[in-house]
Design an enzyme around this catalytic site. Structure first.
Site, mmCIF file in Angstrom:
data_model
loop_
_atom_site.group_PDB
_atom_site.id
_atom_site.type_symbol
_atom_site.label_atom_id
_atom_site.label_comp_id
_atom_site.label_asym_id
_atom_site.label_seq_id
_atom_site.Cartn_x
_atom_site.Cartn_y
_atom_site.Cartn_z
ATOM 1 N N TRP A 102 0.840 -1.208 0.000
ATOM 2 C CA TRP A 102 0.000 0.000 0.000
ATOM 3 C C TRP A 102 0.869 1.250 0.000
ATOM 4 O O TRP A 102 0.559 2.226 -0.674
ATOM 5 C CB TRP A 102 -0.977 -0.019 1.174
ATOM 6 N N ASP A 172 -1.965 6.695 6.330
ATOM 7 C CA ASP A 172 -2.940 5.729 5.835
ATOM 8 C C ASP A 172 -3.216 4.781 7.006
ATOM 9 O O ASP A 172 -2.381 3.950 7.345
ATOM 10 C CB ASP A 172 -2.356 4.966 4.634
ATOM 11 N N LYS A 196 -12.270 -2.299 6.684
ATOM 12 C CA LYS A 196 -11.547 -3.113 7.662
ATOM 13 C C LYS A 196 -12.179 -2.985 9.049
ATOM 14 O O LYS A 196 -12.642 -3.958 9.592
ATOM 15 C CB LYS A 196 -10.067 -2.707 7.715
#
Ligand SMILES: *Cc1c(COP(=O)(O)O)cnc(C)c1O
Length: 361
Positions: A102, A172, A196
């Site tokens: 990511w 993030d 999530k």
């Protein structure tokens, strides 16, 4: 009804009570005769849902007054572009820490708009640790520093936040937001995809300090500009109403269950149950060691690809679903977000003990 133990990394399992509440409200939201999916995003009923979700998130995370909560779409992946577009205003330079897939995507996207300096990376060992980040490695003139607090695929998490001085810190936080208290005032921007720890996919939360709003590059699309959302209470266009409603139910569930301190205590307890077993197992090994271990995503391997496969198949047959690791790491990964029950971890450990006895050479 039969529910499995779902170890999915995302979209991940939701609290059963939230799903049941949504089911009760689905066709007739509190006597309105319509579903949340069917009502105007400007009407009184939805306005209340929208405001409550924001206020409850502010309470949960103790978000200071000078931060705005934005409800956006496009996933955390869109923020990989939105962050540089909104924050590359002074020198068009930013420092990034590369701790996984990511982070790499965030780096690639930001590189389209300015100069990205990768100050540290753990790519040398398949990202199984968080690099040490002494204050001196950061550029004094960067527009911001970007980190990925929890690395969903590799199961690492920052043991503490880096010291970046006055440079805005951007995070993030997709896979560990709301898993424990974070001091929001340490960050200039926090962003997270919902799927999530927040709710279903389709909503992205951006928590942004007010002085970061209104400085976007001219080329910034309206829908990527933080100001568009801040000036219109995230109602410039139609928001993902139903997902915000679901996130609101999850926030309420967290508040009713002790808030983030309690979430953190439960998450640490669940994770240590699995790590303790892994650390003494003669068959399974955790791929991350020490202080950088995530309490949300726990990858582990047997060291034998065929045995990993056998384990995953048997686990599936015993109601432990989605334990397959990410294709870049292999092996297994147990994602145990807030909504994952302790009992599920206890039963997984028992199952692993049994599998170990049956499969040790
Ligand atoms: C899942 C995830 C993403 C991607 O989120 P999308 O909402 O699918 O774009 C980004 N970063 C991290 C840390 C993630 O876990």
């Amino acid at each position: 009804m039969s529910r499995c133990y779902n170890f999915s990394a995302g979209p991940a399992n939701l609290p059963l009570s939230v799903l049941e509440q949504a089911q009760r409200d689905l066709v007739d939201f509190r006597g309105t005769g319509m579903s949340v999916m069917e009502m105007s995003h400007r009407g009184k009923n939805y306005t209340e849902i929208h405001q409550n979700a924001q206020e409850n998130l502010r309470t949960l995370m103790n978000i200071p007054e000078n931060y705005r909560i934005l409800f956006v779409q496009g996933g955390a992946s869109s923020q990989f572009a939105a962050v540089p577009l909104n924050l590359f205003t002074e020198r068009k330079k930013a420092d990034y820490v590369n701790t996984g897939a990511w982070s790499k995507k965030a780096i690639a996207e930001a590189s389209r708009y300015g100069a990205v300096n990768v100050v540290a990376s753990s790519e040398d060992t398949t990202f199984n640790y968080i690099p040490k980040l002494p204050a001196t490695i950061f550029s004094p003139d960067a527009d911001y520093v970007h980190i990925t607090s929890n690395n969903t695929i590799y199961g690492t998490c920052y043991p503490g936040l880096p010291e970046v001085g006055n440079t805005p810190l951007v995070c993030d936080m997709s896979s560990d937001i709301l898993s424990k208290p974070y001091e929001v005032s340490k960050f200039a921007v926090i962003y997270a995809g919902a799927q999530k720890n927040i709710g279903p996919a389709g909503l992205t939360i951006v928590i942004v300090r007010e002085d970061m709003i209104g400085r976007a590059l001219d080329i910034t699309p309206t829908m990527f500009n933080y100001r568009t959302y801040a000036d219109n209470n995230s109602l410039f266009n139609t928001p993902p109403c139903f997902i915000i409603y679901m996130a609101g139910l999850v926030f309420q569930w967290m508040l009713d269950n002790g808030g983030l301190e309690a979430m953190a205590a439960r998450n640490r307890d669940k994770a240590s149950l699995l790590y303790q077993y892994l650390d003494q197992s003669e068959l399974f090994t955790a791929t991350v060691s020490g202080d950088d271990r995530s309490i949300m995503n726990i990858p582990f391997v047997t060291g034998n690809v065929d045995l990993d496969k056998k384990f995953i198949t048997e686990a599936e047959n015993n109601n432990f679903k989605t334990l397959k690791g990410h294709r870049s790491v292999g092996g297994m990964r147990a994602s145990i977000y807030n909504a994952f029950p302790r009992e599920g971890v206890e039963q997984l450990v028992q199952f692993m003990e049994d599998f170990e006895h049956r499969n040790l050479p």
